[in-house]
Enzyme design. Sequence first.
Site, PDB file in Angstrom:
ATOM      1  N   TYR A 111      37.794  95.922  37.953  1.00 52.20           N
ATOM      2  CA  TYR A 111      38.637  94.439  38.129  1.00 52.20           C
ATOM      3  C   TYR A 111      39.419  94.643  36.908  1.00 52.20           C
ATOM      4  O   TYR A 111      39.081  94.054  35.807  1.00 52.20           O
ATOM      5  CB  TYR A 111      37.331  93.351  38.396  1.00 52.20           C
ATOM      6  CG  TYR A 111      38.422  92.883  39.078  1.00 52.20           C
ATOM      7  CD1 TYR A 111      39.297  91.776  39.992  1.00 52.20           C
ATOM      8  CD2 TYR A 111      38.118  91.367  37.662  1.00 52.20           C
ATOM      9  CE1 TYR A 111      39.179  90.606  40.290  1.00 52.20           C
ATOM     10  CE2 TYR A 111      38.796  90.063  38.165  1.00 52.20           C
ATOM     11  CZ  TYR A 111      39.683  90.289  39.767  1.00 52.20           C
ATOM     12  OH  TYR A 111      40.078  88.683  40.000  1.00 52.20           O
ATOM     13  N   LYS A 208      33.579  86.570  47.225  1.00 50.99           N
ATOM     14  CA  LYS A 208      34.068  87.488  47.895  1.00 50.99           C
ATOM     15  C   LYS A 208      33.951  87.675  49.300  1.00 50.99           C
ATOM     16  O   LYS A 208      33.697  86.750  49.948  1.00 50.99           O
ATOM     17  CB  LYS A 208      34.810  89.084  47.268  1.00 50.99           C
ATOM     18  CG  LYS A 208      35.810  88.759  46.200  1.00 50.99           C
ATOM     19  CD  LYS A 208      36.214  88.144  45.911  1.00 50.99           C
ATOM     20  CE  LYS A 208      37.646  87.731  44.925  1.00 50.99           C
ATOM     21  NZ  LYS A 208      37.567  88.759  43.607  1.00 50.99           N
TER      22      LYS A 208
HETATM   23  C1  LIG Z   1      37.234  88.766  42.208  1.00 46.64           C
HETATM   24  C2  LIG Z   1      36.655  90.124  41.091  1.00 46.64           C
HETATM   25  C3  LIG Z   1      35.840  89.492  40.309  1.00 46.64           C
HETATM   26  C4  LIG Z   1      36.602  88.024  39.207  1.00 46.64           C
HETATM   27  O1  LIG Z   1      35.407  87.204  40.351  1.00 46.64           O
HETATM   28  P1  LIG Z   1      36.037  85.814  40.636  1.00 46.64           P
HETATM   29  O2  LIG Z   1      35.181  85.444  41.637  1.00 46.64           O
HETATM   30  O3  LIG Z   1      37.507  85.873  40.833  1.00 46.64           O
HETATM   31  O4  LIG Z   1      36.424  85.143  38.636  1.00 46.64           O
HETATM   32  C5  LIG Z   1      35.426  90.363  39.904  1.00 46.64           C
HETATM   33  N1  LIG Z   1      34.906  91.909  40.049  1.00 46.64           N
HETATM   34  C6  LIG Z   1      35.672  92.321  41.872  1.00 46.64           C
HETATM   35  C7  LIG Z   1      35.714  93.941  42.278  1.00 46.64           C
HETATM   36  C8  LIG Z   1      36.238  91.289  42.300  1.00 46.64           C
HETATM   37  O5  LIG Z   1      36.613  91.338  43.922  1.00 46.64           O
END
Ligand SMILES: *Cc1c(COP(=O)(O)O)cnc(C)c1O
Length: 387
Positions: A111, A208
């Site tokens: 990420y 997500k």
């Molecule tokens: C969105 C995401 C993050 C970060 O998470 P947040 O809730 O935006 O802080 C980390 N890893 C992956 C794979 C992501 O999709």
Amino acid sequence: MPRATRLPERPVMRIETVAVKAGMDPGGTSRAIALPITLSTTFERGEDGSYPGGFDYSRGGNPNRCALEAALAALEGGPEAVAFPSGMAATFSVIFSLSPGGHVVAADDAYYGTGVLLRDQFAERGIEASFVDMTDLGAVRSAMRPNTRLVWMETPSNPLIRISDIEALAGIAREGGAISCCDNTWATPLLQRPLDLGVDIVMHSTTKYLGGHSDVTGGAVIVREPGETLEALRSIQKDGGLVPSPFDAWLTRRGLESLAARMTAHCANAMELARFLDAHPRVERVHYPGLEDDPGHVLAGRQMSGFGGMLAFDVMGGRHEAFAVAANVRVIARATSLGGTHSLIEHRASVEGPTTRAPENLLRMSVGLEHVDDLKEDLDRALATAR
Ligand SMILES: *Cc1c(COP(=O)(O)O)cnc(C)c1O
């Protein structure tokens, strides 16, 4: 101190049932099925000074956070989960728990924010990182150093939806005396259970798929066994004040109830859309592990129970054509992030800036829960106009 607990004595439940039931024991006098939201920051002591309700102060524990942690632990198959106010707070806490002087081997396509955090925050505070291609096990082995404390993997990965071998990577970490962490955000425990494959820590952005409706930010870490790492993460959460609000914890726990049904639908829609795009004359290439000729297909088939809801495709042409496709969708929304009910499309190269690894003609899609024919028609229309 109240802690997320394993499920109380109940029949052995399948993961779909766990997603609905785990931690959902509202008790109280109303016999409500949905958990109430407990906003109180403080809890009353008994006459003997103890806390009969199991809670004392909300930074240390809150019923909604406990319910969420119990559910996440049960879903990933770990003894406890530690919930955070964002995915990045969860990642931050895992890296912060390492001692200074430590070294991290991280996926070069982790990420985007994970790379930024390691480079911009931790490097100058005495934790170095090497970024490697996690699909190349030899490269991972050579990146290991005597002071490597953590191997950070993420699969499927962004933006090329690549698959790396969780079990092998956990093994390399163990041989090198390091712990392993898998960012399981994209797969969710419904499709992939890294702790069962030997990983020490699972990290999630619950923003997500777990929350699932693009309306709450959150993160979590689940460890394979009790011990030092868990204790460290628990105290970073509490002492650092990295706690999600009761409402955020409630929303995320609520989201989990429909996780299994949503993931099934995300996977089915993504598979159908991948095949449609793969056959489309205006599409150069589709990145989706469900396609038989995708480089990650066999491995994904082995370590995942579904291919997920994320795909990417290279539009015939370049940056201009990719932008034109994104500009011309009407059902799919142009937005970053993923894992919600709405389908989203994004030009990753321009989001990530100069250090991006995304091809200029690549569009990434989080395939939502709309009718797949509406998504196909939308893309077909947008592709036809994109010249
Ligand atoms: C969105 C995401 C993050 C970060 O998470 P947040 O809730 O935006 O802080 C980390 N890893 C992956 C794979 C992501 O999709």
